[in-house]
Design a protein around this motif. Structure first.
Motif, PDB file in Angstrom:
ATOM      1  N   VAL A  20     -10.957  -4.501  15.296  1.00 16.26           N
ATOM      2  CA  VAL A  20     -10.798  -4.028  13.921  1.00 16.26           C
ATOM      3  C   VAL A  20      -9.648  -3.021  13.852  1.00 16.26           C
ATOM      4  CG1 VAL A  20     -11.947  -2.814  12.012  1.00 16.26           C
ATOM      5  CG2 VAL A  20     -13.234  -4.420  13.464  1.00 16.26           C
ATOM      6  N   HIS A  21      -8.856  -3.131  12.805  1.00 20.17           N
ATOM      7  CA  HIS A  21      -7.754  -2.199  12.600  1.00 20.17           C
ATOM      8  C   HIS A  21      -8.309  -0.772  12.528  1.00 20.17           C
ATOM      9  CE1 HIS A  21      -4.200  -0.294  10.969  1.00 20.17           C
ATOM     10  NE2 HIS A  21      -3.518  -1.431  11.076  1.00 20.17           N
ATOM     11  N   PRO A  22      -7.700   0.192  13.215  1.00 23.63           N
ATOM     12  CA  PRO A  22      -8.216   1.568  13.183  1.00 23.63           C
ATOM     13  C   PRO A  22      -8.346   2.147  11.782  1.00 23.63           C
ATOM     14  CG  PRO A  22      -6.569   1.336  14.914  1.00 23.63           C
ATOM     15  CD  PRO A  22      -6.554   0.057  14.135  1.00 23.63           C
ATOM     16  N   ARG A  23      -7.447   1.787  10.875  1.00 22.13           N
ATOM     17  CA  ARG A  23      -7.563   2.303   9.512  1.00 22.13           C
ATOM     18  C   ARG A  23      -8.828   1.801   8.829  1.00 22.13           C
ATOM     19  NH1 ARG A  23      -1.993   1.403   6.306  1.00 22.13           N
ATOM     20  NH2 ARG A  23      -3.522   1.381   4.611  1.00 22.13           N
ATOM     21  N   VAL A  24      -9.219   0.571   9.144  1.00 20.53           N
ATOM     22  CA  VAL A  24     -10.457   0.027   8.571  1.00 20.53           C
ATOM     23  C   VAL A  24     -11.661   0.772   9.136  1.00 20.53           C
ATOM     24  CG1 VAL A  24     -11.899  -2.032   8.367  1.00 20.53           C
ATOM     25  CG2 VAL A  24      -9.413  -2.229   8.158  1.00 20.53           C
ATOM     26  N   LEU A  25     -11.654   1.033  10.437  1.00 20.12           N
ATOM     27  CA  LEU A  25     -12.750   1.788  11.043  1.00 20.12           C
ATOM     28  C   LEU A  25     -12.855   3.179  10.425  1.00 20.12           C
ATOM     29  CD1 LEU A  25     -12.287   0.847  14.806  1.00 20.12           C
ATOM     30  CD2 LEU A  25     -14.077   0.021  13.258  1.00 20.12           C
ATOM     31  N   ASN A  45     -13.299  -2.055  -8.639  1.00 23.30           N
ATOM     32  CA  ASN A  45     -12.202  -2.632  -9.428  1.00 23.30           C
ATOM     33  C   ASN A  45     -10.921  -2.738  -8.608  1.00 23.30           C
ATOM     34  OD1 ASN A  45     -13.859  -2.830 -11.671  1.00 23.30           O
ATOM     35  ND2 ASN A  45     -13.165  -0.906 -12.578  1.00 23.30           N
ATOM     36  N   GLN A  46     -10.631  -1.707  -7.813  1.00 20.63           N
ATOM     37  CA  GLN A  46      -9.455  -1.749  -6.954  1.00 20.63           C
ATOM     38  C   GLN A  46      -9.551  -2.875  -5.930  1.00 20.63           C
ATOM     39  OE1 GLN A  46      -9.242   2.178  -5.265  1.00 20.63           O
ATOM     40  NE2 GLN A  46      -9.099   3.165  -7.283  1.00 20.63           N
ATOM     41  N   THR A  47     -10.759  -3.073  -5.399  1.00 26.51           N
ATOM     42  CA  THR A  47     -10.969  -4.133  -4.411  1.00 26.51           C
ATOM     43  C   THR A  47     -10.728  -5.503  -5.024  1.00 26.51           C
ATOM     44  OG1 THR A  47     -12.547  -2.751  -3.202  1.00 26.51           O
ATOM     45  CG2 THR A  47     -12.638  -5.131  -2.791  1.00 26.51           C
ATOM     46  N   MET A  48     -11.196  -5.699  -6.261  1.00 26.86           N
ATOM     47  CA  MET A  48     -10.940  -6.963  -6.947  1.00 26.86           C
ATOM     48  C   MET A  48      -9.438  -7.191  -7.122  1.00 26.86           C
ATOM     49  SD  MET A  48     -13.977  -7.411  -9.802  1.00 26.86           S
ATOM     50  CE  MET A  48     -13.961  -5.763 -10.499  1.00 26.86           C
ATOM     51  N   ALA A  49      -8.727  -6.150  -7.542  1.00 26.98           N
ATOM     52  CA  ALA A  49      -7.284  -6.286  -7.759  1.00 26.98           C
ATOM     53  C   ALA A  49      -6.553  -6.590  -6.455  1.00 26.98           C
ATOM     54  CB  ALA A  49      -6.736  -5.003  -8.378  1.00 26.98           C
ATOM     55  N   LEU A  50      -6.959  -5.947  -5.372  1.00 28.15           N
ATOM     56  CA  LEU A  50      -6.317  -6.188  -4.074  1.00 28.15           C
ATOM     57  C   LEU A  50      -6.545  -7.624  -3.603  1.00 28.15           C
ATOM     58  CD1 LEU A  50      -7.244  -2.814  -2.362  1.00 28.15           C
ATOM     59  CD2 LEU A  50      -4.906  -3.661  -2.695  1.00 28.15           C
ATOM     60  N   TYR A  51      -7.759  -8.126  -3.767  1.00 35.02           N
ATOM     61  CA  TYR A  51      -8.053  -9.473  -3.269  1.00 35.02           C
ATOM     62  C   TYR A  51      -7.458 -10.569  -4.153  1.00 35.02           C
ATOM     63  CZ  TYR A  51     -10.405  -8.061   0.874  1.00 35.02           C
ATOM     64  OH  TYR A  51     -10.641  -7.550   2.120  1.00 35.02           O
ATOM     65  N   ARG A  52      -7.091 -10.251  -5.370  1.00 35.08           N
ATOM     66  CA  ARG A  52      -6.310 -11.234  -6.138  1.00 35.08           C
ATOM     67  C   ARG A  52      -4.979 -11.468  -5.440  1.00 35.08           C
ATOM     68  NH1 ARG A  52      -8.247  -7.987 -10.649  1.00 35.08           N
ATOM     69  NH2 ARG A  52     -10.120  -9.011 -11.446  1.00 35.08           N
ATOM     70  N   GLN A  53      -4.398 -10.421  -4.891  1.00 35.62           N
ATOM     71  CA  GLN A  53      -3.144 -10.588  -4.151  1.00 35.62           C
ATOM     72  C   GLN A  53      -3.382 -11.328  -2.837  1.00 35.62           C
ATOM     73  OE1 GLN A  53      -0.408  -7.056  -4.313  1.00 35.62           O
ATOM     74  NE2 GLN A  53      -2.191  -6.068  -5.246  1.00 35.62           N
ATOM     75  N   ALA A 276      -7.572  -5.145   2.871  1.00 38.37           N
ATOM     76  CA  ALA A 276      -6.660  -5.730   1.878  1.00 38.37           C
ATOM     77  C   ALA A 276      -5.474  -4.812   1.605  1.00 38.37           C
ATOM     78  CB  ALA A 276      -7.418  -6.018   0.584  1.00 38.37           C
ATOM     79  N   ARG A 277      -5.704  -3.492   1.584  1.00 32.72           N
ATOM     80  CA  ARG A 277      -4.609  -2.547   1.379  1.00 32.72           C
ATOM     81  C   ARG A 277      -3.565  -2.680   2.477  1.00 32.72           C
ATOM     82  NH1 ARG A 277      -3.773   2.908   0.499  1.00 32.72           N
ATOM     83  NH2 ARG A 277      -4.799   3.371   2.478  1.00 32.72           N
ATOM     84  N   ILE A 278      -4.032  -2.814   3.710  1.00 33.87           N
ATOM     85  CA  ILE A 278      -3.121  -2.963   4.844  1.00 33.87           C
ATOM     86  C   ILE A 278      -2.283  -4.229   4.685  1.00 33.87           C
ATOM     87  CG2 ILE A 278      -3.023  -3.392   7.337  1.00 33.87           C
ATOM     88  CD1 ILE A 278      -5.596  -1.610   7.507  1.00 33.87           C
ATOM     89  N   MET A 279      -2.932  -5.313   4.278  1.00 36.39           N
ATOM     90  CA  MET A 279      -2.225  -6.580   4.116  1.00 36.39           C
ATOM     91  C   MET A 279      -1.172  -6.488   3.010  1.00 36.39           C
ATOM     92  SD  MET A 279      -3.758 -10.377   3.505  1.00 36.39           S
ATOM     93  CE  MET A 279      -2.689 -11.750   3.062  1.00 36.39           C
ATOM     94  N   VAL A 280      -1.547  -5.900   1.895  1.00 37.42           N
ATOM     95  CA  VAL A 280      -0.611  -5.803   0.776  1.00 37.42           C
ATOM     96  C   VAL A 280       0.559  -4.889   1.134  1.00 37.42           C
ATOM     97  CG1 VAL A 280      -0.375  -4.985  -1.606  1.00 37.42           C
ATOM     98  CG2 VAL A 280      -2.347  -6.388  -0.955  1.00 37.42           C
ATOM     99  N   GLY A 283       2.911  -6.770   3.305  1.00 36.31           N
ATOM    100  CA  GLY A 283       3.581  -7.847   2.575  1.00 36.31           C
ATOM    101  C   GLY A 283       3.061  -9.182   3.057  1.00 36.31           C
ATOM    102  N   LEU A 284       2.723 -10.053   2.117  1.00 33.40           N
ATOM    103  CA  LEU A 284       2.095 -11.319   2.506  1.00 33.40           C
ATOM    104  C   LEU A 284       3.000 -12.152   3.394  1.00 33.40           C
ATOM    105  CD1 LEU A 284       0.095 -10.374   0.315  1.00 33.40           C
ATOM    106  CD2 LEU A 284      -0.070 -12.761  -0.446  1.00 33.40           C
ATOM    107  N   GLU A 285       4.256 -12.305   3.016  1.00 35.62           N
ATOM    108  CA  GLU A 285       5.145 -13.149   3.814  1.00 35.62           C
ATOM    109  C   GLU A 285       5.371 -12.559   5.204  1.00 35.62           C
ATOM    110  OE1 GLU A 285       5.992 -16.197   3.163  1.00 35.62           O
ATOM    111  OE2 GLU A 285       4.852 -15.994   1.305  1.00 35.62           O
ATOM    112  N   ALA A 286       5.519 -11.228   5.284  1.00 36.23           N
ATOM    113  CA  ALA A 286       5.671 -10.590   6.593  1.00 36.23           C
ATOM    114  C   ALA A 286       4.413 -10.782   7.431  1.00 36.23           C
ATOM    115  CB  ALA A 286       5.975  -9.106   6.416  1.00 36.23           C
ATOM    116  N   ARG A 287       3.279 -10.712   6.782  1.00 39.91           N
ATOM    117  CA  ARG A 287       1.995 -10.896   7.480  1.00 39.91           C
ATOM    118  C   ARG A 287       1.890 -12.311   8.039  1.00 39.91           C
ATOM    119  NH1 ARG A 287      -2.792  -7.358   7.609  1.00 39.91           N
ATOM    120  NH2 ARG A 287      -4.583  -8.666   8.052  1.00 39.91           N
TER     121      ARG A 287
END
Length: 411
Positions: A20-25, A45-53, A276-280, A283-287
């Motif tokens: 698990v990513h340390p930031r998530v822990l 609400n923030q989680t919903m917005a992040l997962y739309r991305q 999701a914050r880490i992924m956004v 950047g999706l393409e970089a990920r």
């Protein structure tokens, strides 16, 4: 008296879960909030917005189902498929078979497209089966870790909509590591998990639902609500056979109504939000490029060691690689040596591939250059210790060269 939990610091390079990513822990250690606290509903609400991305969608209904990835799968199927309704399932591995098992418990009328493990179905085969069977719902796996292959989904949503069929995709193994292009594919419901490419712990299942699928789910709920007394038997086919996994109820909990359904798994919401914050931020393409780079380097290294990869390169998942166990090598003993001598876990296999291949992952927080190189070096040492002849140093060198040939690929 049991001692404090103190697990070994293993490098999890199997098909998942991963480290698990340390930031998530760190996010998971944040304090509890009441489920209707404005701060808590704000995080929802923030989680919903992040997962739309993350899901690459504009779907209003994008949220979390509390439970492991399988909770999302079951919630999707039990809410989409009525008892007695026809469900068409594409089965090309262990997790396609899981969809059948869940559908059987629902009481669905199951039809299948069965293809050999390691292969994928072209769109015309899927459309032909839909025309033949006329299902209410079509279901498939995007990336089945049992075979390490990813099913192409371009055009599948359009096929389903053309024939009035709802579509469901399980993207547990690919979400966060490959493009899960919900809107571009035109699929109706997609579920995922945290424990693979998202770099989180198991325990939360992100889901996204199209408006037309949401209307179907809510219509079933409304019919059920109107069933009373002697009419119950007549309406029983529309009843959603689970309270916990009833998406209509969960959707109302995640809506502005905030109708109580369950107590949200607060620490898991924190984990899902941070993943999701880490992924956004990345950047999706970089990920996606980082996962492709790790997968291609792993494949190059394994081949340079003289090993044979399983499956077709064109459809290989970007986060897990299947490799045949060399003749004369005890696959389980080699895995044990990897774990005990190097603290590295690689995966075994299921069904017709059991004892034939290893599944080696590089995903999420572990899709990193040094972790790929360490794994290849350890595997080489173990194979040599098991008496298997191979060119020493070739695997690590080939993986390094693979990275160097991909300028700009994150390591």
């Amino acid at each position: 008296m049991f001692g404090q939990i103190d697990p070994p610091q293993r490098l999890l390079m199997g098909p998942g879960p991963v480290n698990v990513h340390p930031r998530v822990l760190r996010a998971m250690t944040a304090d509890m909030l009441g489920q209707f606290d404005p701060e808590m509903t704000g995080y929802m609400n923030q989680t919903m917005a992040l997962y739309r991305q993350v899901f690459m969608t504009e779907n209003r209904w994008t949220f979390l189902v509390d439970g492991t990835a399988r909770a999302g799968i079951e919630a999707a199927l039990v809410s989409l498929v009525e008892p007695g309704a026809r469900l068409l399932i594409l089965r090309a591995g262990r997790f396609g078979l899981l969809l059948s098992e869940i559908a059987q418990r629902i009481g669905a009328e199951i039809r299948t497209i069965d293809i050999p493990w390691g292969e994928v179905a072209p769109p015309e085969q899927i459309e032909a089966a839909i025309i033949e069977h006329r299902p209410q719902v079509f279901a498939t796996i995007h990336g089945d870790t049992s075979t390490t292959m990813a099913q192409p989904l371009d055009g599948v949503g359009a096929i389903c909509r053309r024939h009035g069929v709802l579509s469901y995709v399980d993207a547990t193994a690919t979400l966060g590591g490959m493009a899960v292009a919900t809107d571009a594919w035109g699929v109706d419901v997609v579920t995922g998990g945290l424990q693979k490419c998202m770099g989180g712990p198991p325990g939360s299942a992100p889901i996204t639902i199209s408006d037309r699928a949401a209307a179907h789910i809510m219509a079933r709920r409304h019919v059920e609500a109107g069933i009373r007394g002697a009419d119950a038997q007549d309406g029983s086919r529309t009843r959603i056979g689970s309270n916990y996994f009833d998406l209509a109820m969960i959707m109302e909990y995640w809506s502005e109504k905030r109708l109580n359904h369950h107590t949200e798994a607060t620490s898991m919401l924190y984990a899902a939000r941070e993943a999701a914050r880490i992924m956004v931020e990345e950047g999706l393409e970089a990920r996606f490029a980082r996962h492709r780079a790790a997968s291609e380097a792993m494949a190059a290294g394994l081949r340079a060691m003289g090993l044979t990869l399983y499956g077709q390169d064109a459809y290989r998942m970007a986060n897990v690689t299947g490799v045949f166990i060399p003749d004369g090598v005890d696959g389980e003993r080699a895995r044990t040596r990897m774990r005990e001598e190097f603290e590295i876990e690689i995966g075994t296999a299921f069904g017709p591939l059991a004892g034939r291949i290893w599944r080696i992952g590089a995903m999420g927080y572990n899709a990193m250059k040094h972790k790929v190189l360490i794994t290849l070096g350890a595997l080489e040492a173990v194979l040599a210790a098991e008496g298997h002849a191979l060119p020493r140093g070739a695997g690590v060198d080939a993986a390094r060269a693979s990275y160097e040939a991909m300028p700009g690929a994150a390591s």
